[in-house]
Design a protein around this motif. Structure first.
Motif, PDB file in Angstrom:
ATOM      1  N   ARG A  70      42.499  29.203  16.557  1.00 42.46           N
ATOM      2  CA  ARG A  70      43.001  28.788  17.865  1.00 42.46           C
ATOM      3  C   ARG A  70      44.157  29.702  18.229  1.00 42.46           C
ATOM      4  O   ARG A  70      44.931  30.099  17.345  1.00 42.46           O
ATOM      5  CB  ARG A  70      43.483  27.340  17.799  1.00 42.46           C
ATOM      6  N   LEU A  72      44.041  32.718  18.856  1.00 41.17           N
ATOM      7  CA  LEU A  72      43.795  33.958  18.134  1.00 41.17           C
ATOM      8  C   LEU A  72      44.475  33.976  16.764  1.00 41.17           C
ATOM      9  O   LEU A  72      44.848  35.015  16.246  1.00 41.17           O
ATOM     10  CB  LEU A  72      44.229  35.183  18.953  1.00 41.17           C
ATOM     11  N   GLN A  73      44.658  32.789  16.187  1.00 37.71           N
ATOM     12  CA  GLN A  73      45.224  32.705  14.847  1.00 37.71           C
ATOM     13  C   GLN A  73      44.311  31.867  13.960  1.00 37.71           C
ATOM     14  O   GLN A  73      43.787  30.847  14.404  1.00 37.71           O
ATOM     15  CB  GLN A  73      46.614  32.042  14.889  1.00 37.71           C
ATOM     16  N   LEU A 212      38.710  37.568  14.398  1.00 37.72           N
ATOM     17  CA  LEU A 212      39.956  38.028  15.019  1.00 37.72           C
ATOM     18  C   LEU A 212      39.836  39.493  15.405  1.00 37.72           C
ATOM     19  O   LEU A 212      40.217  39.918  16.486  1.00 37.72           O
ATOM     20  CB  LEU A 212      41.141  37.857  14.062  1.00 37.72           C
TER      21      LEU A 212
END
Lengths: 231, 645
Positions: A70, A72-73, A212
């Motif tokens: 979420r 980008l982590q 990612l």
């Protein structure tokens, strides 16, 4: 056509007899993020299953590993992992690959419990996996055995397909070597750590890191929203 | 709490390989690992910018590398550090709770673990080792208000002894002696016969002679008895005061073992009298013998030194010197203070030189005129730990100009004999031939004066190099007044020549320290990489040179040792005291590194291979680079070197 399928599902009355978790799942799926949601705001569940073999009808799921991405982590706190009790599973070749011995599998949880936990975990997130269609089919098969009329309807992203799409902007299926898009090959190419492969969780973690990387690549190719990603 | 799953266990294992995480209790670290987030950074992606509000996380590099840079007035960002795998950064959010003071940019594709500060804070408050890690400024680009190398040193010592192997030898602990049964004493008019009887009854190797107030007047040892009485120099019924040794060397009760040892070596005695206040003017409480120290300590430097002094066979010196090396390793492993170790090793080396000179004099016959043997370089500064090159010189008396050549011929032979003995003891010949066996460096006093006169008044590059080698001379044996005369002459000339010190200061700036370590490379200020680190040239020499020129500038004479010079400077310039102490500490840390590296690789230890260093060692070394550049900046300003061509 996807919009039509979705519409049909939403019009269908909820299965009153279905277990509570499935009803919650169905309700959650009614609220999907709009397609113009930026990727940074989307929620993904990256997962992998280890199975007794590659036959979607005959083979069984031995373990599931999943992790959320979420903002980008990769959220190490939001993970799901289980071993599934399957009778006679140890006799298969796959067990050797995964290193799952029958003894370990006896320590697993019943299939019903496993699939329920997994469905609760994913909610309406976008499902991500290496050849994710197979893993979704395997989960659907588990659902079916639990007497649930219905399948997973989450949006999904196949990391192998996404990699091909991003790397080869004018894909030519004749020159495509599938071996170059295995998880090992991709991690190697993108210089991602690959310790602990070949457990469901290990693969899910590796795939999450790959996601990612691919999302960053996608951004460069002008893919910025959920809609553009899953098309 | 839920047990960790495979993914969380993987994160835990990674963190557990690196400080400060490896200092955290496993269960707490597992709980922390469960809350990690993983971020992917594409090349040149900015994770946070200078001035940004602090994030809720601090970061650890999992893979790849991250640059920390600070904006400068000139416009070009100044590189602060490069973080690679396992490096912790962005801790300003954790420690200072202030906006970021630098910008973090990925130098390549990187994966970064974000650790939530909320979860880490309890660990920071309850785990002193972890707190020390941050206090010591080990995290990359950490803004340390007062760069606290002392903390770094404490932390390094604390953190590196996590897996102690042997029971530490507490050299610096107070030495306890049982003073009650230990004191054998008598008044000065006691007869030697009675004293000997008492010593034999009490099985004591000494007799303390005290006055009516129990204050020590002298000491009678069994050796004295043997030598004087048995040889028939005195009568057995004479009073003890006739043959006792006086004054007595005294010490405070429970002295640090290191002090006691140095006392014995310096004064060449085997007994120290313990008195109430440590002087001869208070009550004697007991006696500390060499034997007490020996029992407490095993392989004893005092024993080594007395063996060197007493050995008849010059061929046994190399073996004794090898044992000193074992001692060195033991001291280093047990984190005994560097100044103590350096002291011991210097005493041992000096004893060998003296023994070699005595041997040479015996071979060649009495020297024709008085002379003084000078140790140069690190040996001259009393800071040589490993056996490196020989650096020495010889000065002899100006007596008869006509016989000078003849005298020199004698001293050259002397120098050659000593050189060969030292060579056998493991001291390599000086590659630049700076040894007393070289005619150029075996000269009468007036020639030495001429040398220094030329170097000081015409400070060419070569002259400055010579000054930096020869200036740190230390008389080891012979007529010390010759060395004193030379020193006085040099000072006089330096005072007169105003241009000399700025030139010497400029010479000291020749090699700026590197910035950091990155993987197996040294990061230079310019941003390039080098794969081996010359710790002597790049880190130690700059400090040695700086200490020398600053000491001269402060007109301090007679102090050669680099950390003692810095100590002295700290007293004289309170405004810079902190920096000077940092520099001294940095120098000690580097000496230790070099010695360990040398012992590890069986060489001079001069070239460090970064991949032989663990994370903590790299971080410790990195923290020593800062004082070097600060000192160099100070030289730049003080001597206005920008104006010097």
């Amino acid at each position: 056509m996807e919009w039509l399928k979705e519409l049909m599902h939403q019009l269908k009355p909820a299965d009153q007899d279905a277990p509570a978790f499935w009803q919650r799942y169905s309700a959650a799926l009614k609220e999907q993020l709009p397609k113009d949601t930026p990727l940074a705001e989307a929620e993904f569940v990256v997962f992998d299953t280890e199975t007794t073999g590659l036959d979607q009808r005959q083979d069984k799921v031995l373990s599931i590993g999943a992790i959320k991405v979420r903002g980008l982590q990769v959220l190490v706190s939001d993970t799901f992992e289980c071993l599934v009790q399957q009778e006679g599973a140890a006799a298969t070749k796959s067990a050797e690959v995964h290193g799952l011995l029958s003894k370990q599998l006896e320590q697993g949880i019943p299939e019903g419990e496993a699939v329920e936990g997994f469905v609760e975990f994913i909610g309406n997130a976008i499902l991500v996996g290496q050849h994710v269609a197979f893993d979704i089919a395997m989960v659907n098969q588990m659902l079916q055995r639990q007497g649930i009329r219905g399948k997973l309807r989450n949006r999904s992203v196949d990391t192998a397909h996404l990699a091909i799409r991003l790397e080869r902007r004018h894909a030519d299926s004749h020159t495509l070597k599938t071996a170059e898009y295995s998880l090992d090959a991709l991690c190697d190419r993108y210089n991602l750590p690959t310790d602990d492969r070949h457990t469901a969780s290990g693969d899910a973690f590796a795939t999450a890191l790959l996601l990612l990387k691919l999302l960053s690549l996608a951004k460069k190719r002008g893919v910025a929203t959920v809609g553009e990603l899953i098309k | 709490m839920k047990p960790s799953n495979v993914i969380q266990e993987r994160v835990h294992e990674f963190l557990n390989t690196y400080p400060p995480f490896n200092l955290i209790d496993p269960e707490k670290l597992r709980a922390l690992a469960r809350q990690v987030r993983v971020l992917y950074l594409e090349p040149e992606q900015v994770l946070f910018a200078q001035g940004d509000t602090a994030h809720e996380h601090f970061y650890v590099v999992r893979q790849g590398s991250v640059r920390l840079e600070q904006a400068t007035e000139g416009g070009n960002p100044k590189l602060l550090d490069v973080c690679d795998e396992g490096d912790v950064f962005g801790v300003r959010a954790l420690i200072a709770k202030k906006n970021y003071s630098s910008t973090a940019t990925s130098a390549e594709e990187s994966l970064v673990y974000a650790i939530p500060i909320v979860a880490f804070e309890p660990i920071l408050t309850e785990n002193p080792q972890v707190a020390l890690y941050f206090a010591a400024g080990f995290a990359a680009g950490q803004p340390v208000r007062n760069p606290t190398l002392r903390d770094a040193q404490r932390a390094r010592v604390g953190l590196s002894t996590i897996a102690p192997t042997s029971i530490p030898l507490h050299l610096e602990d107070a030495l306890k002696i049982d003073t009650a049964k230990n004191l054998v004493a008598c008044p000065p008019d006691t007869s030697i016969r009675l004293a000997a009887q008492m010593m034999s009854d009490k099985d004591s190797s000494f007799m303390m002679v005290v006055d009516s107030g129990q204050r020590p007047l002298g000491i009678l040892t069994d050796t004295d008895l043997r030598r004087q009485v048995v040889a028939g120099h005195v009568a057995i019924d004479d009073p003890v005061e006739v043959i006792m040794s006086a004054p007595v060397i005294t010490t405070v009760p429970n002295p640090p073992m290191a002090d006691a040892l140095i006392h014995m070596i310096r004064h060449k005695v085997k007994h120290l009298c313990v008195t109430t206040d440590g002087t001869v003017n208070s009550r004697a409480l007991g006696v500390l013998t060499e034997h007490d120290l020996l029992l407490a300590q095993g392989n004893n430097p005092a024993v080594l030194i007395s063996e060197i002094r007493q050995t008849r066979d010059i061929a046994s010196l190399p073996g004794i010197r090898d044992r000193a090396e074992e001692l060195l390793l033991k001291y280093l492993e047990q984190e005994v203070s560097i100044s103590f170790i350096a002291n011991i090793i210097t005493e041992i080396n000096d004893a060998i030189i003296v023994r070699a000179l005595q041997h040479a004099e015996k071979e060649l016959g009495e020297p024709p005129v008085r002379y003084c043997w000078l140790s140069l370089g690190s040996e001259g500064r009393e800071e040589q730990l490993l056996r490196t090159d020989q650096d020495n010189a010889l000065v002899f008396e100006d007596k008869n100009a006509a016989l000078e050549k003849e005298h020199q011929a004698y001293f050259l032979k002397l120098g050659a004999i000593v050189r060969d003995i030292l060579l056998q003891c493991g001291f390599e010949k000086c590659p630049a031939d700076m040894m007393a066996s070289n005619p150029k460096w075996c000269q009468p006093l007036h020639t030495w004066k001429q040398y220094f006169y030329n170097w000081i008044h015409e400070p060419t590059e070569e002259a400055l190099m010579h000054t930096s080698i020869f200036y740190d001379y230390r008389p080891v044996y012979g007529d010390l007044s010759l060395s004193r005369q030379l020193t006085d002459y040099i000072y006089e000339n330096i005072q007169q020549e105003r241009i000399f010190l700025p030139f010497l200061a400029k010479h000291a700036l020749q090699s700026p320290p590197p910035l950091s370590f990155f993987r197996n490379f040294i990061v230079e200020r310019g941003g390039e990489h080098k794969d081996q680190f010359d710790i002597k040239l790049r880190a130690m020499t700059p400090l040695v040179d700086a200490a020398r020129v600053l000491t001269l500038d402060n007109r301090i004479a007679g102090e050669n040792n680099t950390f003692k010079r810095f100590e002295k400077l700290a007293e004289l310039e309170p405004q810079n005291a902190e920096l000077y102490r940092e520099a001294a500490m940095a120098y000690e840390i580097m000496m230790r590194f070099r010695a360990l590296n040398g012992l590890r690789n069986k060489n001079s230890g001069r070239y460090l291979n970064p991949n032989q260093l663990n994370k903590l060692e790299r971080q410790t070394l990195r923290s020593t680079f800062k004082p070097i550049s600060d000192i160099q900046e100070l030289l730049q300003v003080r001597f206005q070197l920008n104006y010097l061509g």
